[in-house]
Write an enzyme that holds these catalytic residues in place. Structure first.
Site, PDB file in Angstrom:
ATOM      1  CG  ASN A   7     -71.693  82.248  10.654  1.00 32.40           C
ATOM      2  OD1 ASN A   7     -71.173  83.110  11.103  1.00 32.40           O
ATOM      3  ND2 ASN A   7     -71.352  81.250   9.941  1.00 32.40           N
ATOM      4  CG  HIS A  10     -69.649  88.261   8.969  1.00 27.49           C
ATOM      5  ND1 HIS A  10     -68.347  88.128   8.133  1.00 27.49           N
ATOM      6  CD2 HIS A  10     -70.228  87.633   8.045  1.00 27.49           C
ATOM      7  CE1 HIS A  10     -68.672  87.303   7.158  1.00 27.49           C
ATOM      8  NE2 HIS A  10     -69.824  86.949   7.053  1.00 27.49           N
ATOM      9  CG  HIS A  43     -66.299  78.556   8.187  1.00 30.61           C
ATOM     10  ND1 HIS A  43     -66.672  78.874   6.995  1.00 30.61           N
ATOM     11  CD2 HIS A  43     -65.565  77.689   8.199  1.00 30.61           C
ATOM     12  CE1 HIS A  43     -65.873  78.026   6.187  1.00 30.61           C
ATOM     13  NE2 HIS A  43     -65.086  77.220   6.766  1.00 30.61           N
ATOM     14  NE  ARG A  45     -62.728  80.977   4.777  1.00 29.78           N
ATOM     15  CZ  ARG A  45     -63.647  80.737   3.817  1.00 29.78           C
ATOM     16  NH1 ARG A  45     -64.772  80.790   3.914  1.00 29.78           N
ATOM     17  NH2 ARG A  45     -63.191  80.347   2.644  1.00 29.78           N
ATOM     18  NE  ARG A  49     -61.512  84.212   4.198  1.00 26.19           N
ATOM     19  CZ  ARG A  49     -61.867  84.053   3.035  1.00 26.19           C
ATOM     20  NH1 ARG A  49     -63.380  84.486   2.951  1.00 26.19           N
ATOM     21  NH2 ARG A  49     -61.571  83.302   2.355  1.00 26.19           N
ATOM     22  CD  GLU A  70     -70.567  77.366   8.882  1.00 26.30           C
ATOM     23  OE1 GLU A  70     -69.804  78.063   8.335  1.00 26.30           O
ATOM     24  OE2 GLU A  70     -71.878  77.662   9.056  1.00 26.30           O
ATOM     25  CB  THR A 101     -69.402  78.557   2.060  1.00 21.86           C
ATOM     26  OG1 THR A 101     -68.637  78.836   3.604  1.00 21.86           O
ATOM     27  CG2 THR A 101     -69.179  76.987   1.889  1.00 21.86           C
ATOM     28  CD  GLU A 151     -76.170  75.007   7.206  1.00 23.46           C
ATOM     29  OE1 GLU A 151     -75.567  74.417   8.386  1.00 23.46           O
ATOM     30  OE2 GLU A 151     -75.912  76.052   6.914  1.00 23.46           O
ATOM     31  CG  HIS A 195     -74.510  80.799   1.989  1.00 23.54           C
ATOM     32  ND1 HIS A 195     -74.576  81.747   1.407  1.00 23.54           N
ATOM     33  CD2 HIS A 195     -73.485  80.542   2.491  1.00 23.54           C
ATOM     34  CE1 HIS A 195     -73.253  82.337   1.060  1.00 23.54           C
ATOM     35  NE2 HIS A 195     -72.548  81.517   1.703  1.00 23.54           N
TER      36      HIS A 195
HETATM   37  N1  PXP Z   1     -74.205  77.796   6.837  1.00 22.70           N
HETATM   38  C1  PXP Z   1     -72.980  77.684   6.348  1.00 22.70           C
HETATM   39  C2  PXP Z   1     -72.489  76.241   6.290  1.00 22.70           C
HETATM   40  C3  PXP Z   1     -72.260  78.753   5.966  1.00 22.70           C
HETATM   41  O1  PXP Z   1     -70.924  78.338   5.588  1.00 22.70           O
HETATM   42  C4  PXP Z   1     -72.657  80.200   6.049  1.00 22.70           C
HETATM   43  C5  PXP Z   1     -71.683  81.089   5.514  1.00 22.70           C
HETATM   44  O2  PXP Z   1     -70.587  81.170   6.736  1.00 22.70           O
HETATM   45  C6  PXP Z   1     -73.857  80.304   6.587  1.00 22.70           C
HETATM   46  C7  PXP Z   1     -74.681  79.098   7.085  1.00 22.70           C
HETATM   47  C8  PXP Z   1     -74.216  81.625   6.931  1.00 22.70           C
HETATM   48  O3  PXP Z   1     -74.525  82.307   5.864  1.00 22.70           O
HETATM   49  P1  PXP Z   1     -74.939  83.812   5.810  1.00 22.70           P
HETATM   50  O4  PXP Z   1     -73.891  84.356   6.539  1.00 22.70           O
HETATM   51  O5  PXP Z   1     -74.912  84.105   4.373  1.00 22.70           O
HETATM   52  O6  PXP Z   1     -76.210  83.982   6.518  1.00 22.70           O
END
Ligand code: PXP
Length: 247
Positions: A7, A10, A43, A45, A49, A70, A101, A151, A195
């Site tokens: 992901n 960031h 994601h 959003r 953001r 996402e 999330t 997931e 997550h």
């Molecule tokens: N999976 C989903 C559905 C999420 O919303 C997130 C956070 O954006 C992640 C995975 C990844 O989480 P993390 O950034 O804590 O690894």
């Protein structure tokens, strides 16, 4: 082997902090792929953001692996998904004030609405996943509405891991994950998790049978600040390969 989806939200968070045109999410995604990522997750959003619409369209063109989008189950974002046609969509709950999330989607409570969204996305050839807590009833509801994958939200797993792996809470959450995974397997749902997963807590979650893919963002991007994104991805990939059950 369990797959790794990275992901890269960031990377966009840093860019948006200055509203600049760098660092590039396209470049970041290419480096993740080079280092062994099996898919790239973003994601989009409602408040935009971090990831912007143009990022999603750009990634759709540039990725060599798979694009996992996402999104909240709302009309505006669904229209974008139907236009972009990512390989996968993961439906997530979304609150404007949250940092990230928080908790899984309550599929049981919104079966009618979600089944319509799932149907439209699947009709467009998109594989649909549901981001849910480790809860058997939620897994059953995902099966009922025709989702392809689940997931499991591993936020609690990660928090309890940090607090101590010998705690009752950690043991109970592992049990819930195990039961939800078994239910998913018996319903023919593909099993993913994500997550809060990081370099320390990944080993134990690799032991869950039938796990297909992890989606990991924050821990990888944070480590990348010190060692570069390719090494951060490769190190995670190596750990997952080391701890994955033999297939
Ligand atoms: N999976 C989903 C559905 C999420 O919303 C997130 C956070 O954006 C992640 C995975 C990844 O989480 P993390 O950034 O804590 O690894």
């Amino acid at each position: 082997m369990i797959k790794l989806g990275v992901n890269i939200d960031h990377v966009a968070t840093i860019r948006q902090a200055r509203k600049e045109d760098f660092p590039s999410v396209i470049e970041a995604a290419a480096l993740c792929e080079k280092a062994g990522a099996d898919s790239i997750t973003v994601h989009l959003r409602e408040d935009r953001r971090h990831i912007q619409d143009k990022d999603v369209y750009g990634l759709r063109k540039s990725l060599k692996t798979k694009l996992n989008l996402e999104m909240a189950a709302n009309e505006e974002i669904a229209a974008i998904a139907l236009d972009v046609k990512p390989d996968y969509v993961c439906l997530v709950p979304e609150k404007r004030q949250e940092l990230t999330t928080e908790g899984g989607l309550d599929v049981c409570a919104q079966k009618e609405k979600l089944s319509q969204v799932v149907k439209r996305l699947k009709h467009a050839g998109i594989i649909v996943s549901m981001f849910i807590d480790a809860d058997i009833e939620q897994v059953k509801a995902c099966g009922d509405i025709g989702a392809d994958c689940i997931e499991i939200h591993t936020g609690k797993y990660a928090r309890y891991f940090k607090e101590g792996i010998f705690s009752k809470e950690f043991e109970l959450e592992n049990k819930r994950i195990f039961e939800a995974s078994s239910e998913a397997f018996s319903k023919g749902l593909v099993l993913n998790a994500g997550h809060g997963l990081d370099y320390d807590n990944i080993e134990k979650i690799c032991k869950i049978n039938a796990m297909n893919e992890f989606n990991i963002g924050f821990a990888i991007i944070a480590k990348a600040l010190f060692c570069g994104i390719e090494k951060a991805v490769k190190d995670m990939k190596d750990l997952i390969n080391k701890f994955s059950p033999e297939k």
